[in-house]
Design a protein around this motif. Structure first.
Motif, PDB file in Angstrom:
ATOM      1  N   ASN A  20      49.419 -50.725  56.720  1.00 26.13           N
ATOM      2  CA  ASN A  20      49.055 -49.833  55.571  1.00 26.13           C
ATOM      3  C   ASN A  20      49.839 -49.734  54.747  1.00 26.13           C
ATOM      4  OD1 ASN A  20      47.585 -47.479  55.672  1.00 26.13           O
ATOM      5  ND2 ASN A  20      48.351 -46.316  56.951  1.00 26.13           N
ATOM      6  N   ILE A  21      49.105 -50.540  54.340  1.00 24.36           N
ATOM      7  CA  ILE A  21      49.410 -50.416  52.543  1.00 24.36           C
ATOM      8  C   ILE A  21      48.802 -49.864  51.407  1.00 24.36           C
ATOM      9  CG2 ILE A  21      50.505 -52.329  50.524  1.00 24.36           C
ATOM     10  CD1 ILE A  21      51.889 -53.731  52.964  1.00 24.36           C
ATOM     11  N   ASN A  22      49.423 -49.508  50.621  1.00 23.79           N
ATOM     12  CA  ASN A  22      48.064 -49.413  49.113  1.00 23.79           C
ATOM     13  C   ASN A  22      48.618 -49.869  48.627  1.00 23.79           C
ATOM     14  OD1 ASN A  22      46.827 -46.649  50.252  1.00 23.79           O
ATOM     15  ND2 ASN A  22      48.897 -45.454  50.114  1.00 23.79           N
ATOM     16  N   TRP A  23      47.761 -50.801  47.558  1.00 24.39           N
ATOM     17  CA  TRP A  23      48.453 -51.839  46.568  1.00 24.39           C
ATOM     18  C   TRP A  23      47.542 -51.338  45.469  1.00 24.39           C
ATOM     19  CZ3 TRP A  23      51.069 -55.618  47.996  1.00 24.39           C
ATOM     20  CH2 TRP A  23      51.668 -55.702  49.082  1.00 24.39           C
ATOM     21  N   HIS A  24      48.906 -51.260  44.426  1.00 25.32           N
ATOM     22  CA  HIS A  24      48.451 -51.148  43.325  1.00 25.32           C
ATOM     23  C   HIS A  24      49.038 -52.375  42.113  1.00 25.32           C
ATOM     24  CE1 HIS A  24      49.987 -46.542  43.072  1.00 25.32           C
ATOM     25  NE2 HIS A  24      49.983 -47.401  45.372  1.00 25.32           N
ATOM     26  N   PHE A  25      47.638 -52.457  41.303  1.00 22.65           N
ATOM     27  CA  PHE A  25      47.613 -53.814  40.214  1.00 22.65           C
ATOM     28  C   PHE A  25      48.388 -53.041  38.797  1.00 22.65           C
ATOM     29  CE2 PHE A  25      46.841 -57.073  37.177  1.00 22.65           C
ATOM     30  CZ  PHE A  25      47.321 -57.709  37.915  1.00 22.65           C
ATOM     31  N   ILE A  26      49.823 -53.634  38.829  1.00 24.74           N
ATOM     32  CA  ILE A  26      50.151 -52.797  37.583  1.00 24.74           C
ATOM     33  C   ILE A  26      50.323 -54.438  36.356  1.00 24.74           C
ATOM     34  CG2 ILE A  26      51.799 -51.182  38.604  1.00 24.74           C
ATOM     35  CD1 ILE A  26      53.785 -52.673  38.684  1.00 24.74           C
ATOM     36  N   GLY A  27      49.560 -55.472  36.406  1.00 23.64           N
ATOM     37  CA  GLY A  27      49.911 -56.228  35.609  1.00 23.64           C
ATOM     38  C   GLY A  27      48.918 -56.579  34.615  1.00 23.64           C
ATOM     39  N   LYS A  28      48.896 -57.316  33.206  1.00 26.31           N
ATOM     40  CA  LYS A  28      47.501 -57.731  32.143  1.00 26.31           C
ATOM     41  C   LYS A  28      46.181 -57.534  33.799  1.00 26.31           C
ATOM     42  CE  LYS A  28      47.001 -60.793  28.732  1.00 26.31           C
ATOM     43  NZ  LYS A  28      45.632 -59.188  27.803  1.00 26.31           N
ATOM     44  N   ILE A  29      44.830 -57.207  33.057  1.00 27.78           N
ATOM     45  CA  ILE A  29      43.948 -57.699  33.358  1.00 27.78           C
ATOM     46  C   ILE A  29      43.714 -58.241  33.183  1.00 27.78           C
ATOM     47  CG2 ILE A  29      42.165 -56.786  34.517  1.00 27.78           C
ATOM     48  CD1 ILE A  29      43.339 -54.135  34.470  1.00 27.78           C
ATOM     49  N   GLN A  30      43.036 -59.400  33.382  1.00 28.14           N
ATOM     50  CA  GLN A  30      41.715 -60.635  32.585  1.00 28.14           C
ATOM     51  C   GLN A  30      40.648 -60.214  33.104  1.00 28.14           C
ATOM     52  OE1 GLN A  30      44.628 -63.344  34.115  1.00 28.14           O
ATOM     53  NE2 GLN A  30      45.021 -64.761  31.751  1.00 28.14           N
ATOM     54  N   GLN A  33      53.355 -57.151  20.959  1.00 30.78           N
ATOM     55  CA  GLN A  33      53.078 -58.051  22.589  1.00 30.78           C
ATOM     56  C   GLN A  33      52.563 -57.239  23.975  1.00 30.78           C
ATOM     57  OE1 GLN A  33      55.642 -56.320  20.900  1.00 30.78           O
ATOM     58  NE2 GLN A  33      57.042 -56.184  22.598  1.00 30.78           N
ATOM     59  N   LYS A  34      52.497 -55.934  23.204  1.00 33.53           N
ATOM     60  CA  LYS A  34      52.306 -55.582  24.731  1.00 33.53           C
ATOM     61  C   LYS A  34      50.946 -54.754  25.209  1.00 33.53           C
ATOM     62  CE  LYS A  34      56.292 -53.090  26.297  1.00 33.53           C
ATOM     63  NZ  LYS A  34      56.713 -52.115  26.704  1.00 33.53           N
ATOM     64  N   ASN A  35      50.221 -54.839  26.171  1.00 31.34           N
ATOM     65  CA  ASN A  35      48.973 -53.926  26.877  1.00 31.34           C
ATOM     66  C   ASN A  35      49.071 -52.528  26.062  1.00 31.34           C
ATOM     67  OD1 ASN A  35      48.270 -56.660  26.775  1.00 31.34           O
ATOM     68  ND2 ASN A  35      49.252 -56.613  29.323  1.00 31.34           N
ATOM     69  N   GLY A  36      47.738 -51.879  26.130  1.00 32.68           N
ATOM     70  CA  GLY A  36      47.703 -51.024  26.150  1.00 32.68           C
ATOM     71  C   GLY A  36      47.180 -49.860  24.972  1.00 32.68           C
ATOM     72  N   VAL A  37      46.256 -49.122  25.193  1.00 32.67           N
ATOM     73  CA  VAL A  37      46.043 -48.119  24.475  1.00 32.67           C
ATOM     74  C   VAL A  37      46.165 -47.211  23.868  1.00 32.67           C
ATOM     75  CG1 VAL A  37      44.943 -46.670  25.706  1.00 32.67           C
ATOM     76  CG2 VAL A  37      42.724 -46.911  23.670  1.00 32.67           C
ATOM     77  N   GLN A  38      45.605 -47.554  21.800  1.00 36.74           N
ATOM     78  CA  GLN A  38      47.212 -46.678  21.028  1.00 36.74           C
ATOM     79  C   GLN A  38      47.021 -45.293  21.960  1.00 36.74           C
ATOM     80  OE1 GLN A  38      48.128 -48.647  18.993  1.00 36.74           O
ATOM     81  NE2 GLN A  38      47.433 -50.325  19.745  1.00 36.74           N
ATOM     82  N   ILE A  56      45.444 -45.489  32.633  1.00 30.82           N
ATOM     83  CA  ILE A  56      44.484 -45.920  31.390  1.00 30.82           C
ATOM     84  C   ILE A  56      45.999 -46.254  30.504  1.00 30.82           C
ATOM     85  CG2 ILE A  56      44.590 -45.472  28.592  1.00 30.82           C
ATOM     86  CD1 ILE A  56      42.271 -43.276  29.600  1.00 30.82           C
ATOM     87  N   GLN A  57      46.285 -47.351  30.775  1.00 25.56           N
ATOM     88  CA  GLN A  57      47.954 -47.794  29.886  1.00 25.56           C
ATOM     89  C   GLN A  57      48.378 -47.416  28.157  1.00 25.56           C
ATOM     90  OE1 GLN A  57      49.459 -51.379  30.368  1.00 25.56           O
ATOM     91  NE2 GLN A  57      51.255 -51.937  29.042  1.00 25.56           N
ATOM     92  N   VAL A  58      48.905 -46.956  28.187  1.00 23.99           N
ATOM     93  CA  VAL A  58      49.361 -46.312  26.355  1.00 23.99           C
ATOM     94  C   VAL A  58      50.208 -47.149  26.071  1.00 23.99           C
ATOM     95  CG1 VAL A  58      49.928 -44.450  25.018  1.00 23.99           C
ATOM     96  CG2 VAL A  58      48.286 -44.035  27.341  1.00 23.99           C
ATOM     97  N   ASN A  59      50.230 -47.750  24.827  1.00 24.21           N
ATOM     98  CA  ASN A  59      51.047 -48.233  23.932  1.00 24.21           C
ATOM     99  C   ASN A  59      51.766 -47.513  22.499  1.00 24.21           C
ATOM    100  OD1 ASN A  59      52.012 -50.295  22.087  1.00 24.21           O
ATOM    101  ND2 ASN A  59      51.007 -51.689  22.471  1.00 24.21           N
ATOM    102  N   GLN A  60      52.612 -47.043  23.174  1.00 26.38           N
ATOM    103  CA  GLN A  60      53.549 -45.547  22.496  1.00 26.38           C
ATOM    104  C   GLN A  60      53.417 -46.271  21.198  1.00 26.38           C
ATOM    105  OE1 GLN A  60      55.217 -44.025  26.154  1.00 26.38           O
ATOM    106  NE2 GLN A  60      54.704 -41.820  25.118  1.00 26.38           N
ATOM    107  N   ALA A  61      54.120 -47.202  20.773  1.00 25.13           N
ATOM    108  CA  ALA A  61      54.686 -47.253  20.006  1.00 25.13           C
ATOM    109  C   ALA A  61      53.852 -48.546  19.010  1.00 25.13           C
ATOM    110  CB  ALA A  61      56.183 -47.886  20.016  1.00 25.13           C
ATOM    111  N   ASN A  62      53.100 -48.940  19.796  1.00 19.00           N
ATOM    112  CA  ASN A  62      52.550 -50.062  19.096  1.00 19.00           C
ATOM    113  C   ASN A  62      52.803 -51.237  18.584  1.00 19.00           C
ATOM    114  OD1 ASN A  62      49.909 -50.938  17.760  1.00 19.00           O
ATOM    115  ND2 ASN A  62      49.869 -49.118  15.329  1.00 19.00           N
ATOM    116  N   GLU A  63      53.902 -51.478  19.804  1.00 22.78           N
ATOM    117  CA  GLU A  63      53.797 -53.037  20.016  1.00 22.78           C
ATOM    118  C   GLU A  63      52.745 -54.516  20.216  1.00 22.78           C
ATOM    119  OE1 GLU A  63      57.906 -53.024  22.590  1.00 22.78           O
ATOM    120  OE2 GLU A  63      56.095 -51.323  23.009  1.00 22.78           O
TER     121      GLU A  63
END
Ligand SMILES: *Cc1c(COP(=O)(O)O)cnc(C)c1O
Length: 239
Positions: free
Chosen positions: A84-94, A144-149, A135-142
């Motif tokens: 009984n496991i809840n799986w979370h995807f935390i990587g880059k999504i293609q 190389q990093k994913n995430g929305v502004q 929603i992944q947030v790219n807080q410092a506008n990096e």
């Protein structure tokens, strides 16, 4: 919850001790932050770790595991489907991987564009509960990093609210690497403020996915509800 009479192996014993240690760090920080109990969960980040290690923790009663690499994750999910496991995807999504993610995971922390959200929504099987998304947030506008502004989060959140097979849960960040914990703390505080602002604008959410092995205390002081902990539970990641 150990349902075999076999004594724990040395490796199993180490996993158990590290999990206990992380739980204590979380509880101490919760008390320091004067937050209510029961609202902070530990996501065990099992990327590059063995299926056996995940199985051991699962048999000790731990239920939430995070994976970054889809192929490795699918192997583990298949081998451990009896647990009984809840799986979370935390990587880059293609975008060509959204079907597997929508079918096999309960949570996705790294949604950062509408196209991905729409594909997850259309691939989510009807017999399953809604897919929980952050929603992944790219807080410092990096670059190389994913995430929305940060300025585009509200728009994306509204669009996700319109997708019937997704359930918008909150925001996720991986703050920039900084030299001081004050700096990290300000990114966590900023994400918390952003969540409160969205709620006040009629976008309900209950989750802040932030904090890892080295900074979970700061994250909890700033309202984290899911800390994503890899090395502090599993030990160093094999390359
Ligand atoms: C690897 C990873 C973690 C865990 O990092 P640790 O420092 O090992 O705790 C957390 N979140 C994401 C997105 C990761 O990729």
């Amino acid at each position: 919850m150990n349902n075999s009479l076999k004594p724990l192996s040395c490796e199993e014993d180490k996993l158990k001790m590290r999990l206990i240690d992380v739980k204590k760090r979380v509880e101490d920080s919760r008390l320091m932050a004067r937050r209510n109990p029961g609202l902070i969960s530990i996501l065990a980040v099992s990327k590059k770790q063995t299926t056996a290690a995940v199985e051991t923790l699962s048999r000790m009663g731990h239920m939430d595991f995070g994976e970054n690499f889809l192929q490795d994750a699918l192997e583990k999910i298949y081998c451990l489907k009896h647990l009984n496991i809840n799986w979370h995807f935390i990587g880059k999504i293609q975008s060509n991987k959204t079907r597997d993610i929508a079918e096999k995971f309960q949570w996705v922390h790294t949604v950062d564009r509408l196209k991905i959200a729409e594909r997850l929504n259309s691939h989510r099987p009807h017999q399953l509960p809604k897919l929980n998304v952050c929603i992944q947030v790219n807080q410092a506008n990096e670059t190389q990093k994913n995430g929305v502004q940060p300025s585009n989060v509200a728009n994306l959140a509204r669009e996700i609210m319109g997708l019937p097979k997704l359930r918008l849960r909150g925001l996720m960040t991986i703050p920039p690497i900084t030299k001081t914990s004050d700096n990290t703390r300000s990114f966590f505080a900023e994400l918390r403020e952003q969540k409160e602002k969205l709620i006040s604008e009629g976008i309900p959410m209950d989750t802040l996915s932030m904090g890892m092995s080295s900074d979970l205390e700061e994250a909890i002081l700033n309202g984290s509800t899911i800390v994503r902990v890899g090395t502090a539970i599993f030990g160093p990641r094999p390359e």
